[in-house]
Design a protein around this motif. Structure first.
Motif, PDB file in Angstrom:
ATOM      1  N   UNK A 178     -17.654   0.214 -33.612  1.00 23.36           N
ATOM      2  CA  UNK A 178     -18.840   0.272 -32.767  1.00 23.36           C
ATOM      3  C   UNK A 178     -18.361   0.378 -31.334  1.00 23.36           C
ATOM      4  N   UNK A 179     -18.505   1.554 -30.740  1.00 22.99           N
ATOM      5  CA  UNK A 179     -17.981   1.769 -29.388  1.00 22.99           C
ATOM      6  C   UNK A 179     -18.772   1.024 -28.329  1.00 22.99           C
ATOM      7  N   UNK A 180     -19.905   0.432 -28.725  1.00 20.19           N
ATOM      8  CA  UNK A 180     -20.684  -0.354 -27.787  1.00 20.19           C
ATOM      9  C   UNK A 180     -20.359  -1.831 -27.820  1.00 20.19           C
ATOM     10  N   UNK A 181     -19.476  -2.265 -28.725  1.00 19.06           N
ATOM     11  CA  UNK A 181     -19.092  -3.670 -28.836  1.00 19.06           C
ATOM     12  C   UNK A 181     -17.635  -3.837 -28.416  1.00 19.06           C
ATOM     13  N   UNK A 182     -17.360  -4.549 -27.324  1.00 18.71           N
ATOM     14  CA  UNK A 182     -15.978  -4.685 -26.842  1.00 18.71           C
ATOM     15  C   UNK A 182     -15.034  -5.246 -27.897  1.00 18.71           C
ATOM     16  N   UNK A 183     -15.514  -6.214 -28.712  1.00 23.65           N
ATOM     17  CA  UNK A 183     -14.622  -6.802 -29.710  1.00 23.65           C
ATOM     18  C   UNK A 183     -14.267  -5.802 -30.800  1.00 23.65           C
ATOM     19  N   UNK A 184     -15.223  -4.923 -31.139  1.00 27.14           N
ATOM     20  CA  UNK A 184     -14.943  -3.881 -32.129  1.00 27.14           C
ATOM     21  C   UNK A 184     -13.941  -2.877 -31.583  1.00 27.14           C
ATOM     22  N   UNK A 185     -14.118  -2.499 -30.315  1.00 27.33           N
ATOM     23  CA  UNK A 185     -13.204  -1.543 -29.687  1.00 27.33           C
ATOM     24  C   UNK A 185     -11.796  -2.142 -29.589  1.00 27.33           C
ATOM     25  N   UNK A 186     -11.722  -3.409 -29.217  1.00 27.77           N
ATOM     26  CA  UNK A 186     -10.407  -4.052 -29.086  1.00 27.77           C
ATOM     27  C   UNK A 186      -9.681  -4.086 -30.423  1.00 27.77           C
ATOM     28  N   UNK A 187     -10.412  -4.425 -31.472  1.00 31.84           N
ATOM     29  CA  UNK A 187      -9.799  -4.473 -32.806  1.00 31.84           C
ATOM     30  C   UNK A 187      -9.351  -3.090 -33.248  1.00 31.84           C
ATOM     31  N   UNK A 188     -10.137  -2.093 -32.916  1.00 32.81           N
ATOM     32  CA  UNK A 188      -9.811  -0.723 -33.320  1.00 32.81           C
ATOM     33  C   UNK A 188      -8.577  -0.217 -32.563  1.00 32.81           C
ATOM     34  N   UNK A 189      -8.462  -0.592 -31.296  1.00 36.64           N
ATOM     35  CA  UNK A 189      -7.287  -0.153 -30.528  1.00 36.64           C
ATOM     36  C   UNK A 189      -6.002  -0.670 -31.183  1.00 36.64           C
ATOM     37  N   UNK A 190      -6.078  -1.828 -31.809  1.00 36.85           N
ATOM     38  CA  UNK A 190      -4.891  -2.367 -32.478  1.00 36.85           C
ATOM     39  C   UNK A 190      -4.686  -1.725 -33.847  1.00 36.85           C
ATOM     40  N   UNK A 191      -5.761  -1.662 -34.627  1.00 35.31           N
ATOM     41  CA  UNK A 191      -5.625  -1.174 -36.009  1.00 35.31           C
ATOM     42  C   UNK A 191      -5.398   0.323 -36.096  1.00 35.31           C
TER      43      UNK A 191
END
Length: 944
Positions: A178-191
């Protein structure tokens, strides 16, 4: 029967998804193998997914078995991007969440939300979503995002790509971002650091190639949906932003979009339009080039060639001038918008001045009268269907869209017209969103033989070379690439850009299972394969172009088949009967159609109101029922028609017995008893709920205002004479007494037709296919109403909206003044009443028959006179009760009213104009629905 990997897939996925939403039967797969394009693929498996978890499970099992997956919402797609011969995932009915954010500045939408519903939610804020496709009343957000749809006013500045705030997607590997949720974006940047790094590398690759980067920028100054959104690589630096904008327009080939947040745009209340006529199309295009420099003043400018104007010149409301235009003429339909009347006047003056140097056939005249400019825009909207309706039997109607650089619009248009003549498509028309150089052309090829397919192949190849090579335009401007232009993507973009697109596809979908052959393909002849057959089936439906506009109106759309799907099935069965081939398949289709196509069709006809060629699939159902009605069935209908008073009397007796039992045993025991009987006897025992009606008392014919010189004939429907509201309904006076009270307060004396107990409008018979019995009842009513009204001297008032429409349609006697009671009170009697609105918040449901005739406006206006606050639930069309279907097929009523309870939770009550509709509405809303006249009676008193 499924076998191999598909059988394994279904067995596995059934552990995660309700088997009732997994379809492998020949009828369902055929029905969902159709979109609005010229292609048909029949999927092996259709799944109505209802959640992200279900989509993730589907992707996991499909990947394990290497099976392709295609996603679909409304299926109004024109380029073949929503069909599959593998696994088709339907994301519509369970994906309706909508949330307005920031006082209308943004809106959160799931893929099953219809575009027009989003705009309805934003209307109170003076906002709308940017994309405005012509299909917005039926197209869903999933398709609008995945095709980067635009429209007449959207241009390139307000499409999904430009107005995207954030997107929520499931990737092929099952990862949720979810590009609108910072926590989702942060997790995606790692995974997914590797994916993001690769996207950044692609950006650097483009920027390092100055010619390619400039080409991308140049091509996206005009409308362009050919291939992937390569502009994301030059417009954004953050790979998350690049990813989000690559998803836009990717047609389900990169990921599944489960939610989008849009930045909204203003919806100006003040508009003016002008249809400007030019001697030649070149003259019109020259004017457009000037208008394109002033988009701050011009909201839309639609180019219409002479052939397109000719296709609508004989339709009602079209200016007579169109029939006199010279053969080379053309027109521009212009709209300007503003926040206030003063600004609108300034815009009109400015645009008129811009057009002054160009020769026109008539003076430029703008109108800001809504009825007038709506009529002008209906000319434009009617062009695609007008060609579809006029096409020869068994031909296909195709609408394509291209974009020329605006500087070359005139010469490109002339050369496109020349190609029509060269290849013999003399019926073709051109129109389009000319401010962006975007042209649509409609033609009707015949795919019945190899020669015709070869002609189509040569024509499309010539068009693509003209647009993409000669003028460096876009072969797809706003309808998506799909299957039909996938073979030409490399021709338009060149090998370097095409390799970029291939690399993007590999990054997101390394296994290649997401919607293969859409956008990118290795098959140079893909666009000539799986062409949709259009066999003749019945004159009532042969003009259907399978666009799917009808589906949003159909009450069975979430349960069985839609009108489009019923037509597809009937075409297939007709072709099988004609050919004599595959008798086993025909028998199975007929068996399945009995329930899905016939029993669950309400014959409400609302599909006709959304159909661009005016097809009423309910009429087909009634005709098929009439043809299938046996001789004993006809005799039974005839006997019932002759003994109608006895039949309604027997019905009242049965209702009294059941009501007595309920009084003694209570509702829970009554429900259990009725369920038990129904399990033994099937649909012959009616479905029971606490909203089940009681027997009406003996009719008391109230005289209204005794001695008044003003008279009306009141025809209480047979439902009024038979049914009374359920126990517990407040102020449950007999409806006829309520109506008489209102008419009396307005100063009318009431007359009644003779033999009332035996009269019926004929609907219970015609809806079952008993046409002869229906005609006999119509004849009886006609005689009785003429006598009561003194050959039409007095208006005839009907208290049931269904009966009103049936009498207007069936009797057609110019002497009679037949009006629904709500229309009569709103348009005539209201002047003799004083309205004192009750302090209540009420829900309204205009019955389908009133909606079809446009009388729902009177119904709603009358309700607003009587209550301080009203709501009209969104997405609720026909209630699905259909006279008796709510008793025999309650699942249809439940499906049609899905979501009603949530929308009316704050209301104190509901109002409609049909006793049976009110039963189902009450059951599925948690409110007590009554006839609107109950509210009118409570909110009025005599003026004198």
């Amino acid at each position: 029967m499924l076998s191999g990997s598909y059988r394994t897939f279904v067995d596995r996925i059934a552990r995660a998804i309700d088997a009732g939403r997994i379809y492998t039967d020949p009828l369902s797969t055929l029905a969902y193998g159709t979109d609005a394009s010229c292609y048909r693929l029949v999927p092996k498996v259709v799944i109505k997914a209802g959640s992200e978890a279900e989509v993730r499970a589907i992707l996991a099992e499909a990947a394990a078995l290497d099976l392709p997956v295609t996603f679909r919402a409304a299926g109004t797609s024109l380029s073949g991007q929503a069909v599959s011969d593998s696994i088709l995932v339907v994301a519509s009915h369970g994906w309706k969440a909508l949330e307005v954010l920031d006082d209308g500045a943004r809106i959160r939408l799931q893929p099953g939300v219809i575009g027009a519903q989003a705009n309805a939610a934003l209307a109170a804020y003076g906002r709308k979503i940017g994309p405005d496709p012509a299909t917005i009343n039926s197209a869903m957000i999933g398709g609008i995002v995945n095709n980067n749809s635009s429209g007449m006013c959207c241009g390139t500045a307000q499409n999904s790509y430009q107005t995207l705030a954030s997107v929520r997607v499931l990737l092929a590997d099952g990862t949720l971002l979810d590009t609108g949720l910072p926590q989702s974006v942060a997790a995606f940047r790692q995974s997914h650091a590797g994916l993001l790094s690769a996207l950044s590398a692609l950006r650097h690759r483009v920027l390092a190639d100055r010619l390619l980067a400039d080409r991308i920028r140049r091509k996206y100054r005009m409308k362009n949906t050919t291939g992937y959104s390569l502009n994301a690589l030059v417009d954004f630096e953050d790979p998350i932003d690049i990813l989000a904008h690559l998803i836009v327009g990717s047609e389900g080939t990169l990921a599944f979009v489960s939610e989008v947040v849009y930045h909204t745009v203003p919806e100006h209340a003040h508009k003016a339009s002008a249809l400007v006529l030019y001697p030649t199309i070149k003259a019109a295009c020259d004017a457009i080039q000037v208008l394109a420099l002033h988009k701050d003043r011009v909201a839309a400018a639609e180019l219409l060639d002479r052939a397109s104007l000719r296709s609508v010149e004989d339709k009602a409301g079209v200016p007579a001038t169109l029939r006199t235009l010279p053969p080379e003429a053309a027109a521009i339909l212009i709209e300007t918008r503003a926040e206030d009347p003063t600004s609108l006047s300034a815009n009109v003056a400015a645009v008129t001045a811009l057009l002054a140097p160009f020769e026109t056939l008539e003076p430029v005249r703008f109108t800001d009268v809504p009825a007038e400019y709506t009529r002008l825009w209906n000319i434009r909207k009617g062009m695609f269907p007008s060609v579809g309706a006029m096409r020869a039997a068994e031909t296909t109607v195709i609408i394509e869209d291209v974009a020329f650089p605006i500087a070359h619009l005139a010469e490109g248009t002339l050369k496109l017209q020349a190609l029509f003549q060269t290849f013999g498509y003399h019926e073709a028309i051109i129109f389009g969103h000319a401010l962006e150089g975007n042209l649509h052309f409609v033609f009707t090829p015949d795919f019945s033989g190899p020669e015709e397919v070869a002609r189509y192949e040569a024509f499309i190849d010539a068009v693509c070379r003209l647009v993409a090579v000669e003028y460096e335009g876009a072969v797809k401007a706003e309808h998506g690439t799909g299957r039909n232009m996938a073979p030409f993507v490399e021709m338009e973009w060149g090998p370097d850009a095409y390799r970029l697109m291939q690399d993007i596809k590999t990054l997101f979908d390394p296994q290649g299972i997401l919607n293969p052959d859409v956008i990118l393909t290795r098959d140079a002849l893909l666009h000539l394969k799986a062409l949709k057959p259009m066999p003749s089936a019945n004159p009532l439906i042969d003009k259907c172009i399978e666009c799917g506009f009808c589906e949003v109106m159909c009450p069975s759309r979430g349960l069985t088949l839609t009108p489009r799907q019923r037509i597809v099935a009937n075409r297939e069965m007709a072709a099988l009967r004609t050919s004599g081939q595959a008798p086993g398949r025909l028998a199975e289709l007929e068996r399945l159609y009995a329930y899905a196509g016939d029993e669950t069709c309400t014959t409400c006809g609302l599909c006709e109101t959304a159909c661009p060629v005016g097809i009423n699939t309910g009429s087909l159902t009634r005709l098929l029922r009439e043809e299938a009605l046996s001789a004993p069935g006809k005799r039974a209908a005839g006997w019932l028609a002759s003994h109608y008073a006895s039949a309604t009397s027997a019905a009242r007796t049965g209702l009294k017995v059941l009501d007595t039992f309920q009084t003694m045993a209570g509702p829970q025991t009554t429900r259990a008893m009725m369920r038990g009987l129904r399990s033994l006897a099937g649909r012959r025992v009616p479905h029971w709920s606490p909203a089940f009606p009681r027997a009406a008392s003996r009719l008391s014919l109230q005289p209204g205002r005794v001695g008044s010189p003003r008279k009306v004939v009141y025809f209480p429907s047979c439902l009024t004479r038979t049914l009374a509201p359920a126990r517990g309904v407040e102020a449950a006076r007999p409806l006829n007494e309520v109506v008489a009270s209102v008419l009396g307060k307005a100063g009318y004396a009431i007359l009644y037709p003779q033999g009332l107990a035996n009269l019926c409008c004929g609907t219970p018979f015609s809806s079952k296919g008993a046409a002869e019995a229906a005609r006999s009842k119509e004849a009886e009513v006609l005689t009785a109403l003429l006598e009561a009204s003194e050959n039409g001297r007095w208006p005839v008032i009907v208290d049931n909206g269904v009966c009103t429409a049936a009498l207007l349609d069936g009797l057609r006697d110019p002497r009679l003044q037949i009006q629904d009671v709500t229309t009569f009170v709103e348009t005539v009697a209201a002047s003799d009443l004083i309205f004192e609105p009750v302090e209540e918040y009420v829900a309204l449901h205009a019955v389908c028959s009133l909606r079809k005739r446009g009388l729902d406006a009177h119904f709603h206006a009358l309700a607003r006179r009587c209550a301080r606050q009203v709501t009209i639930p969104s997405g609720i069309t026909c209630c699905g009760f259909a006279g008796d279907k709510g008793f025999t097929h309650p699942e249809l009523n439940a499906s049609a009213l899905s979501g009603l309870r949530e929308q009316v939770s704050g209301c104190s009550g509901g109002y409609s104009t049909s006793a049976t509709c009110e039963i189902g509405l009450s059951e599925h809303s948690g409110l007590s629905y009554q006839h609107l006249m109950v509210l009118v009676d409570a909110a009025t008193r005599p003026r004198s």
